[in-house]
Design an enzyme around this catalytic site. Structure first.
Site, mmCIF file in Angstrom:
data_model
loop_
_atom_site.group_PDB
_atom_site.id
_atom_site.type_symbol
_atom_site.label_atom_id
_atom_site.label_comp_id
_atom_site.label_asym_id
_atom_site.label_seq_id
_atom_site.Cartn_x
_atom_site.Cartn_y
_atom_site.Cartn_z
ATOM 1 C CB ALA A 297 -12.480 12.547 1.498
ATOM 2 C CB THR B 268 -4.402 5.676 0.628
ATOM 3 O OG1 THR B 268 -3.442 6.715 0.413
ATOM 4 C CG2 THR B 268 -3.731 4.488 1.303
ATOM 5 C CD GLU C 45 -2.624 1.406 2.525
ATOM 6 O OE1 GLU C 45 -3.604 0.640 2.609
ATOM 7 O OE2 GLU C 45 -2.294 2.235 3.398
ATOM 8 N NE ARG D 97 -17.468 5.259 7.972
ATOM 9 C CZ ARG D 97 -17.424 5.305 9.300
ATOM 10 N NH1 ARG D 97 -18.448 4.875 10.003
ATOM 11 N NH2 ARG D 97 -16.343 5.756 9.904
ATOM 12 N N GLY D 98 -14.892 5.438 4.450
ATOM 13 C CA GLY D 98 -14.154 6.685 4.621
ATOM 14 C C GLY D 98 -14.232 7.152 6.065
ATOM 15 C CG ASP D 99 -10.804 7.522 8.214
ATOM 16 O OD1 ASP D 99 -11.307 6.414 8.511
ATOM 17 O OD2 ASP D 99 -9.605 7.693 7.909
ATOM 18 C CD GLU E 2 -15.884 -5.390 12.495
ATOM 19 O OE1 GLU E 2 -14.962 -5.220 11.696
ATOM 20 O OE2 GLU E 2 -16.553 -4.466 12.981
ATOM 21 C CE LYS F 50 -17.035 -4.206 4.533
ATOM 22 N NZ LYS F 50 -15.802 -3.670 5.177
#
Length: 286
Positions: free
Chosen positions: A51, A48, A17, A108-110, A157, A164
Site C-alpha cells: 500500500a 504482492t 507467490e 481489501r488490504g491490511d 465468512e 465476492k
C-alpha cells in the site's frame, strides 16, 4: 492470458507467490529467483502489493511486467482497495491495461496504524464489483479455510465469500493452512454454499520457526499436533527444521493432488530453492 482461461483448459494449476523487493539493487537480484521459478513452468506468478505510492512507482506492476515480458509467464497483480480512492484504483487499472496485465487478485488490504484508510473500498467485494463494472480483468479473490481473523463465524465468512464470487471473482486463492482436513471441510462448505469456481489451496513450506509463527499470528492458521512437534523438536536446528518442514509441505501437497484439488499455490517467500525442491518432489505426480 486470463487465469480463468488456463483453468478451462487444465485440470489444475501450479503457481507461485513472490513479493517485490524494497530496494533497487534487490529488484535487480529478483532475476535469480525468477529464473528458477520460471524454469519450473508455473501457470502464473502472483506479485504482492504494498500500500502507498502511485501506479508509476509501484514495484508490483514493475515486477509483473518483467514476469510477463521477459519470462513469458502470466502475472497476477495483487491490488488492495482500503487505502485508495476510485481515481487511484482507475490509475492502477489503466497502467495494468497498458502493460497487458490481465489478472488481478483483488484484496481489501491490511489495517495498519501508519496507512490512511479511505471509504471507497471497505471490503474486497467492493473492489471486485467496481473493477468488474469498468474493466475486463480476470479477478481473483482470497479465501480463508480457517476463517478471516475478523469474521464473526464460519457462516458469515461463507456468505461474504459467496458475495465476492457473485460480484465477479473467478478464481479463489486460499490463505496458508497446515491441516488438509481443514481445507477439505472448507472446500465442501463452498460447494454447499454454491461456490463453484476453482478454489486453489495455498501452501507455505516452513523455512524458519520465527517466520512461520509470525505468518500464523497474522492469519490465525492452526498448528496440527504433528506439525507442532516438528517446530518444537527442530526450532533450534535450522537445517533440520528446513528438511522436516519441506517434507511436511510435500506431504500436504501430494495429499492435495491425490484428492484432485484445483491446483497448488506456493508461497515461496522469494526463495527459489524452496520452489525447486517442492517441484522436484512432485514432478512425476502432477
Amino acid at each position: 492470458m486470463k487465469i480463468s482461461e488456463i483453468h478451462k483448459n487444465k485440470k489444475r494449476s501450479l503457481s507461485f507467490e513472490i513479493f517485490p523487493p524494497k530496494k533497487d539493487d534487490e529488484l535487480r537480484n529478483i532475476d535469480d529467483t525468477l529464473e528458477v521459478l520460471c524454469e519450473l513452468k508455473p501457470d502464473f506468478i502472483s506479485v504482492t502489493f504494498g500500500a502507498g505510492g502511485s501506479s508509476n512507482s509501484n514495484r508490483t506492476i514493475e515486477l509483473a511486467k518483467k514476469i510477463k515480458d521477459e519470462y513469458k509467464v502470466e502475472p497476477v497483480v495483487h491490488l488492495t482497495g482500503l487505502h485508495y480512492d476510485k481515481d487511484e484504483i482507475d490509475e492502477f487499472a489503466r497502467v495494468m491495461q497498458e502493460e497487458g496485465i490481465e489478472n488481478i487478485l483483488a484484496l481489501r488490504g491490511d489495517r495498519t496504524p501508519k496507512a490512511v484508510e479511505k471509504n471507497a473500498f471497505k471490503h474486497s467485494t467492493d473492489l471486485i464489483k467496481y473493477l468488474k463494472s469498468k474493466y475486463d480483468f480476470c479477478l481473483l479473490g482470497a479465501c480463508y479455510p480457517e476463517c478471516h481473523p475478523e469474521s464473526e463465524s464460519k457462516v458469515s465468512e461463507l456468505k461474504c465469500l459467496k458475495a465476492k464470487v457473485d460480484a465477479g471473482a473467478e478464481i479463489l486463492l486460499s490463505q496458508l493452512f497446515f491441516s488438509n482436513e481443514t481445507f477439505y471441510r472448507f472446500q465442501e462448505s463452498c460447494r454447499i454454499a454454491d461456490i463453484n469456481i476453482p478454489v486453489i489451496p495455498g501452501i507455505m513450506p516452513v523455512i524458519k520457526a520465527a517466520q512461520i509463527r509470525r505468518m500464523v499470528s497474522m492469519c490465525h492458521a492452526a498448528f496440527p499436533e504433528r506439525f507442532q512437534k516438528i517446530i518444537d523438536r527442530y526450532e533450534d536446528n535450522p537445517d533440520a527444521l528446513f528438511d522436516a518442514g519441506m517434507s511436511y509441505a510435500l506431504t500436504q501437497i501430494i495429499d492435495l493432488l491425490v484428492n484432485d484439488t484445483d491446483g497448488i499455490h506456493l508461497y515461496t517467500m522469494n526463495n527459489p530453492y524452496v520452489a525447486r525442491r517442492i517441484c522436484e518432489g512432485i514432478k512425476n505426480i502432477v
